[in-house]
Design a protein around this motif. Structure first.
Motif, mmCIF file in Angstrom:
data_model
loop_
_atom_site.group_PDB
_atom_site.id
_atom_site.type_symbol
_atom_site.label_atom_id
_atom_site.label_comp_id
_atom_site.label_asym_id
_atom_site.label_seq_id
_atom_site.Cartn_x
_atom_site.Cartn_y
_atom_site.Cartn_z
ATOM 1 N N THR A 29 0.756 -1.113 -0.023
ATOM 2 C CA THR A 29 -0.011 -0.192 -0.124
ATOM 3 C C THR A 29 0.896 1.276 0.024
ATOM 4 O OG1 THR A 29 -0.178 0.001 2.527
ATOM 5 C CG2 THR A 29 -1.717 -1.258 1.374
ATOM 6 N N ARG A 30 0.362 2.369 -0.651
ATOM 7 C CA ARG A 30 1.048 3.603 -0.386
ATOM 8 C C ARG A 30 1.389 4.017 1.116
ATOM 9 N NH1 ARG A 30 0.428 6.754 -4.848
ATOM 10 N NH2 ARG A 30 0.210 8.812 -3.594
ATOM 11 N N GLU A 31 0.315 3.608 2.024
ATOM 12 C CA GLU A 31 0.752 4.070 3.436
ATOM 13 C C GLU A 31 2.073 3.254 3.802
ATOM 14 O OE1 GLU A 31 -2.586 2.912 5.413
ATOM 15 O OE2 GLU A 31 -3.474 4.958 5.132
ATOM 16 N N ILE B 78 4.605 2.325 2.124
ATOM 17 C CA ILE B 78 5.897 2.930 1.283
ATOM 18 C C ILE B 78 6.103 4.297 1.985
ATOM 19 C CG2 ILE B 78 6.577 4.258 -0.805
ATOM 20 C CD1 ILE B 78 4.879 2.285 -2.328
ATOM 21 N N VAL B 79 5.250 5.196 2.471
ATOM 22 C CA VAL B 79 5.707 6.275 3.033
ATOM 23 C C VAL B 79 6.020 6.205 4.485
ATOM 24 C CG1 VAL B 79 4.539 8.677 4.006
ATOM 25 C CG2 VAL B 79 3.670 7.641 1.716
ATOM 26 N N TYR C 289 14.792 5.539 -1.460
ATOM 27 C CA TYR C 289 13.574 4.414 -1.948
ATOM 28 C C TYR C 289 14.225 3.105 -1.881
ATOM 29 C CZ TYR C 289 10.080 8.049 -2.758
ATOM 30 O OH TYR C 289 9.116 8.969 -2.543
ATOM 31 N N GLU D 212 1.715 7.584 -15.375
ATOM 32 C CA GLU D 212 1.851 5.975 -14.924
ATOM 33 C C GLU D 212 1.506 5.178 -16.029
ATOM 34 O OE1 GLU D 212 -1.770 5.657 -12.537
ATOM 35 O OE2 GLU D 212 -1.196 7.160 -10.945
ATOM 36 N N LEU E 246 4.186 11.367 -2.593
ATOM 37 C CA LEU E 246 4.272 9.961 -3.521
ATOM 38 C C LEU E 246 3.828 10.054 -4.794
ATOM 39 C CD1 LEU E 246 5.911 7.264 -3.131
ATOM 40 C CD2 LEU E 246 3.553 6.427 -2.492
ATOM 41 N N PRO F 261 3.495 8.628 -8.740
ATOM 42 C CA PRO F 261 3.324 7.361 -9.170
ATOM 43 C C PRO F 261 4.744 6.791 -9.866
ATOM 44 C CG PRO F 261 1.725 8.777 -10.266
ATOM 45 C CD PRO F 261 2.687 9.702 -9.517
ATOM 46 N N GLU G 94 6.452 5.582 -6.758
ATOM 47 C CA GLU G 94 5.693 4.345 -6.434
ATOM 48 C C GLU G 94 5.963 2.848 -7.166
ATOM 49 O OE1 GLU G 94 1.055 2.696 -5.594
ATOM 50 O OE2 GLU G 94 1.576 4.723 -6.168
ATOM 51 N N TYR H 246 7.900 -0.380 -5.811
ATOM 52 C CA TYR H 246 7.403 -1.822 -6.125
ATOM 53 C C TYR H 246 8.129 -2.801 -6.897
ATOM 54 C CZ TYR H 246 3.793 -5.127 -7.746
ATOM 55 O OH TYR H 246 3.062 -6.241 -7.910
#
Length: 760
Positions: free
Chosen positions: A450-452, A454-455, A469, A596, A647, A649, A652, A656
């Motif tokens: 999830t984005r959360e 990652i942050v 990163y 994206e 964040l 795209p 991210e 990923y």
């Protein structure tokens, strides 16, 4: 008169011999049994009432519900001098001992047994209650009354009754397996197409060749018929309706008058004589009612099928014929049993003679070597142990040893695992479990990010507040891998330990099969079993800890040469971001969706950018502008990744991609490492370390206390008891053998006399 008395004495000897044979078979579980009538029916079919009517007196509790929880065997003898039933209850502990009891005492005992079993988990017992009866109204029969079959309603709320129904049917089916038994199949129906009890009976006797069918409660059925043709079909059903060749060619029809024998206003009959008279009267009433419905007299054959007395005569003659026919067959079986018991007694005497320390130690060492040989054989592969008894299908293995459960909580489909439906054991089962582990763990994908996450994984560095990163991806990947693969490690250890522990009972079976088992030495055998199980558990635990060390090291520090197994694809993916970021920061009014773009589009942009650079060189355009543009793109990339916490795209996608590559590397290393370590540190120690450990444990025990290893005192007592039991069994078999030989001699002489009289 003298001839008649002699015939009666011969019949008594015949019945005595068969009754004793039946008791012997029940006590010692011998493979032969005496002919008997086995009564099978549902709870409301009037089973116990019919048995009482056949005997001529009441003793059991008759009514609704389950009233018979143990089979009741009645050895009945006709004795014209016995005005009252003379009953003896055979002891459960010692079948050679019987106690004279009144009818009330026997009824109290049966009811107490029903109450006792009702409060136990099994609720039923296959052990028979054996009663010997002599009475002036008794036929010469052996009847076994079984618990009534149950037809429960479907649904969860009836699960208890459904379980009870399965237990009863299993017990009755086991009793019907005896080929010597005549099955008395009771049906309470007016339409022969309803095969309620026959459904169960025909599973064991499909042709009904040893089955007598009885329609009970005839007095309640006659008023139901409106036409004479219905009665005709009921009395003489077509052969196709009964689906077989029943004993007696056609069914019997009985009625038992309701009411109990006793003194008081609740009782109908004052004595068993009145009960017997009521049965006879009921037969006459049934014949009269049938003739009235048919509008004609019953034929001789039809009359021979109506009433309890007709059924009793038929069964008595049938059983007597079976007794006579079975005499020549019983003698060889008794001789075989005598030889077997003699051999068993010799083995016990031999074992008693070897109860000294030196010989016991040698026996223990020999058993140790043989046990290890069987273990090795099972791992290498064998078909000596029957798979239907010792093998496990994959479903059984998952149930007993634990299943591999993925992060989604689902099991891998069985059909995709090789040999899933086969019942395996030993090395073959070990290999299948390892193959399933490879399928399940090897096919596990990285959980969603999830984005959360990652942050939160970005955090703050100790020297700047920019984002790293590469570190973020490592933090996420190792956490996901650890959470994903650690449960698999415990599941694999549990499964393989279950497979190894199963080797013990299979090895014991092989030893018993080859006559190499130390029977009677339970303390020693328990010690060997305990040592083996402890070794398997400690070895599995040690092996799992080694695998855990590997998993911890692999998920603690990321080594790019190990974790990044597909660097070429990752580099191509990252190179594409130059074109993507240019399109995002070059001043165009490009929408957010363009940032994206797919990996394929990014590669295409990269190719376009290369073509532009080559065209610039070909046209002589100043490279300063191009360099300036590249620096601008780099600054924009740093601004969107390193300096900006928003964040994007592209960021991210970078995280990923890195997480996927690291997770993939950890998975590949985990699979190879776990399989190798379990083979080296769990499977191989069974071959190279277990023999030395068991021998060391054995020798240590020999030095400490031999009596505790072999329990010599109790063993000598146990062997002495077994010797006495074998001697008693031998005497009983020898006595029975002599009885049957005498009976056969009398039968042979009688047949010879009959032949001479006919020839004259």
């Amino acid at each position: 008169m003298l001839v008649s008395c002699e015939m009666d004495n011969r019949q008594w000897r015949l019945y005595d011999a068969y009754n004793e044979l039946h008791g012997l078979a029940q006590e010692f579980k011998t493979p032969f049994d005496a002919p008997a009538v086995l009564v099978v029916g549902h709870q409301t079919d009037g089973k116990s009432a019919l048995v009482e009517a056949l005997m001529g007196f009441q003793f059991n509790h008759v009514g609704g519900g389950t009233k018979t929880r143990r089979p009741i065997t009645l050895h009945m003898k006709y004795n014209p001098d016995s005005e009252l039933p003379l009953c003896h209850l055979v002891s459960d502990l010692d079948p050679t001992v019987s106690q004279e009891m009144s009818l009330d005492e026997i009824q109290a005992y049966v009811e107490a047994e029903n109450v006792r079993l009702e409060n136990e988990p099994s609720q039923f017992s296959a052990k028979e209650i054996i009663i010997r009866v002599q009475y002036k109204y008794c036929p010469n029969l052996t009847i076994i009354d079984t618990p009534g079959l149950v037809a429960p309603a479907p649904g969860r709320k009836n699960r208890a009754l459904q379980g009870q129904a399965r237990a009863v049917e299993s017990l009755v089916r086991a009793k019907m397996q005896h080929k010597e038994f005549i099955i008395l199949c009771l049906e309470d129906c007016s339409d022969w197409s309803n095969a309620t009890t026959r459904r169960v009976v025909m599973q064991i006797d499909p042709e009904l060749s040893r089955t007598v069918i009885v329609s009970t409660k005839l007095d309640t059925k006659i008023p139901q018929f409106a036409r004479a043709s219905d009665v005709e079909v009921f009395l003489s059903p077509p052969a196709c309706t009964l689906n077989g060749f029943i004993l007696g060619d056609s069914p019997f029809f009985t009625s038992v008058p309701s009411g109990r024998v006793g003194v008081g206003h609740d009782f109908v009959f004052r004595s068993n004589d009145e009960f017997k008279q009521a049965i006879s009267f009921r037969e006459m009433e049934d014949v009269r009612s049938l003739e009235e419905k048919l509008g004609r007299s019953l034929s001789k054959h039809e009359r021979s099928r109506i009433g309890v007395s007709r059924l009793r005569i038929f069964l008595e003659e049938l059983l007597h014929k079976r007794y006579i026919d079975s005499v020549p067959l019983v003698i060889p079986l008794l001789e075989k049993a005598y030889r077997s018991t003699t051999k068993k007694l010799n083995e016990i005497n031999q074992e008693l003679s070897t109860l000294d320390e030196v010989k016991l130690k040698e026996k223990g060492r020999v058993f140790h070597d043989l046990f290890l040989t069987k273990l090795s054989l099972l791992l290498k592969g064998t078909v000596v142990a029957p798979p239907d008894k010792f093998g496990e299908s994959l479903q059984d293995e998952r149930t007993n040893g634990g299943a591999f459960i993925g992060t989604d909580g689902l099991q891998f489909p069985q059909k995709l695992i090789p040999n899933a439906g086969m019942r395996l054991y030993g090395g073959a089962q070990y290999h299948r479990a390892m193959a399933e582990f490879r399928f399940v763990a090897g096919g596990t994908k990285c959980p969603l990010i999830t984005r959360e996450e990652i942050v939160n994984a970005c955090g703050v560095e100790d020297i700047h507040d920019g984002t790293n990163y590469s570190r973020t991806a490592c933090v996420i990947a190792v956490a996901k891998a650890r959470d994903t693969f650690e449960p698999f490690l415990h599941q694999l250890g549990s499964r393989l330990l279950h497979i190894l522990k199963r080797l013990l009972p299979i090895s014991v079976y092989l030893l018993q099969k080859d006559g190499e088992y130390l029977s009677g030495h339970d303390v020693f055998l328990r010690r060997v079993a305990s040592a083996f199980n402890n070794f398997a558990e400690s070895t599995e635990r040690s092996c799992r800890e080694k695998c855990m060390e590997d998993l911890v090291s692999t998920t603690r520090y990321v080594t790019w040469s190990l974790h990044n197994k597909n660097r070429a694809g990752l580099r191509q993916f990252l190179d594409s971001f130059g074109g993507t970021e240019q399109s995002t920061t070059g001043g165009n009014s490009t929408s957010a969706s363009n940032s994206e773009e797919s990996l394929t589009e990014s590669v295409a942009n990269d190719k376009s950018r290369t073509d532009v650079k080559l065209s610039h060189l070909g046209q002589g355009i100043d490279l300063t502008t191009s360099i300036h543009t590249t620096e601008t793109r780099l600054a924009d990339l740093l601004d969107s990744t390193l300096w900006n916490r928003k964040l994007a795209p592209s960021s991210e996608r970078i995280v990923y991609a890195l997480v996927q590559q690291i997770f993939h590397g950890i998975r590949e290393y985990f699979l190879a490492s776990a399989e190798l370590k379990f083979n080296c540190f769990l499977l191989m120690p069974v071959v190279d370390k277990l023999p030395a450990l068991l021998r060391k444990d054995l020798e240590s025990a020999f030095e400490d206390d031999m009596d505790n290893v072999f329990d010599i005192t109790n063993l000598r007592h146990s062997l002495g008891q077994r010797k006495r039991d074998a001697e008693i069994e031998m005497k009983r078999i020898h006595r029975l053998k002599d009885k049957f030989k005498q009976i056969q001699g009398h039968l042979t002489s009688h047949q010879l006399m009959s032949t001479l009289l006919v020839s004259e």
